[in-house]
Design an enzyme around this catalytic site. Structure first.
Site, PDB file in Angstrom:
ATOM      1  CG  HIS A  95       2.319  -3.349   0.804  1.00 60.01           C
ATOM      2  ND1 HIS A  95       2.943  -2.876  -0.329  1.00 60.01           N
ATOM      3  CD2 HIS A  95       1.286  -2.500   1.033  1.00 60.01           C
ATOM      4  CE1 HIS A  95       2.320  -1.795  -0.758  1.00 60.01           C
ATOM      5  NE2 HIS A  95       1.310  -1.535   0.055  1.00 60.01           N
ATOM      6  CG  ASP A 125       5.302  -4.365  -2.153  1.00 62.14           C
ATOM      7  OD1 ASP A 125       4.563  -5.297  -1.787  1.00 62.14           O
ATOM      8  OD2 ASP A 125       5.066  -3.168  -1.910  1.00 62.14           O
ATOM      9  CB  SER A 201      -0.470  -0.184  -2.272  1.00 63.52           C
ATOM     10  OG  SER A 201       0.137   0.856  -1.549  1.00 63.52           O
TER      11      SER A 201
END
Length: 382
Positions: A95, A125, A201
């Site tokens: 992402h 992911d 992230s």
């Protein structure tokens, strides 16, 4: 000729004598040294190094930060990543690099490089970025096979909210977590107590003791109370395949109109995790952590000693069903549990229904109150 022969004999006798003397000296001195306290000589001061762990922590952070990067896309969105091998490959979340071919990489010392996405998954992911400017640099050590356990101390590194060189500490507070954040499915991920926020992230989750990467920080709650990290061991095969054979065509990933808002996990989900964590602590006999999950009013009414006594004969708790609903500013979490309990020296199994009120107290989610009832046998079957 005879003189040389004599000299040779004398020389041999001297060498043998020196050897015997050295052997006897070592044999006599080593046992004494083994009984003495161990010392580590540092530079010229002959100082003892105290094994406090503080210096080790700083060394791990310092060595790791140099290999953690900021990933930036043309639209201004940012994330984190870390150097995986000496080819200049950087691991991050899908992402973070979604729908981009070229990205901008910034290292801890503010040097900028161009990177190309060479692998990305629309389901898991995970993504891989090749950065030629980082080729030849020794990467972070990777725990390719080892799985972390509850209680392991960890460091979460990354660029939360754009602040590079950020480190938070915590523990593995849960394992085998499954959750869906469209379009990705997270399976058997770590739950961590190290606070992470938007921009973290893709950063590495590092073992506090070994300095090895054990996970990729992937999702977190905006309040910072719960984070999730994908175990590196579960995706390493995919990463290695991309590194050896880069993808020719990258899949398009739909993150929604506003992109992937991983911090927007509902309050109900958070409340459910808090209650689950409470029971996990009970199962591990960590009554102090379970007690810390209670709100201040509950702790005022119930001392730690009384709380511990109430659970000391509870051998194991299994959550059979959990639902969480919003009730005003707080949440109601209802759980159906099966408990193995020691009663009069025997182990019996009993089911309960417990309703908890969960809400924020000093910006932390706490179990404010709880009321339970023992279920009859016919109710247990239903």
């Amino acid at each position: 000729m005879k003189g040389k022969w004599i000299v040779s004999i004398v020389t041999s006798v001297i060498i043998w004598g020196a050897g015997i003397f050295a052997f006897l000296t070592i044999q006599d001195s080593i046992p004494q040294k083994l009984t003495a306290s161990s010392q580590l000589i540092v530079n010229e001061g002959s100082k003892k190094k105290e094994d406090s762990g503080k210096r080790e922590l700083k060394e791990i952070i310092y060595d790791s930060q140099k290999l953690v990067v900021k990933v930036e896309l043309d639209d201004g969105s940012i994330g984190s990543g870390f150097l995986y091998n000496n080819k200049g490959d950087v691991i991050t979340n899908a992402h973070v690099a979604a729908n981009a071919t070229n990205v901008r990489i910034t290292t801890a010392d503010s040097k900028g490089y161009e990177g190309t996405v060479i692998g990305i998954s629309g389901e898991t992911d995970i993504a891989l970025i090749r950065v030629p400017g980082l080729a030849g640099i020794e990467p972070l050590p990777i725990a390719k096979e080892r799985k972390a356990e509850i209680g392991d101390e960890v460091l979460a590194l990354g660029t939360p909210l754009g602040f590079q060189n950020t480190v938070t500490t915590g523990i593995i507070s849960g394992v085998n977590r499954d959750l869906d954040i469209e379009p990705f499915h997270y399976e058997d991920v770590y739950q961590i107590s190290a606070p992470i926020a938007r921009g973290n992230s893709g950063g590495p989750l590092i073992d506090r003791k070994t300095g090895e990467v054990i996970g990729i920080n992937s999702a977190g709650i905006i309040e910072g109370v719960i984070g999730f990290s994908i175990p590196i061991s579960s995706i390493i095969a995919m990463i290695e395949e991309w590194s050896e054979s880069p993808m020719v065509e990258l899949p398009s990933i739909d993150l929604g109109i506003e992109g992937m808002a991983i911090e927007e996990i509902s309050d109900e989900d958070i409340a459910g995790y808090v209650v689950t964590y409470f029971y996990e602590s009970i199962n591990y006999g960590d009554y102090l952590t379970a007690y810390a999950a209670l709100g201040s009013n509950w702790q005022t009414e119930t001392s730690y000693e009384d709380f511990r006594t109430g659970y000391i004969n509870t051998l194991a708790v299994q959550i059979d069903e959990l639902t969480a609903t919003q009730t005003g500013k707080n949440m109601t979490v209802t759980v159906l549990i099966t408990a193995d309990e020691r009663v009069n020296g025997e182990i019996v199994q009993q089911s309960y229904r417990v309703d908890y009120e969960v809400g924020y107290e000093n910006d932390q989610l706490k179990i404010l109150s709880g009321q339970g009832e023992k279920l009859a046998d016919d109710e247990q079957e239903d």
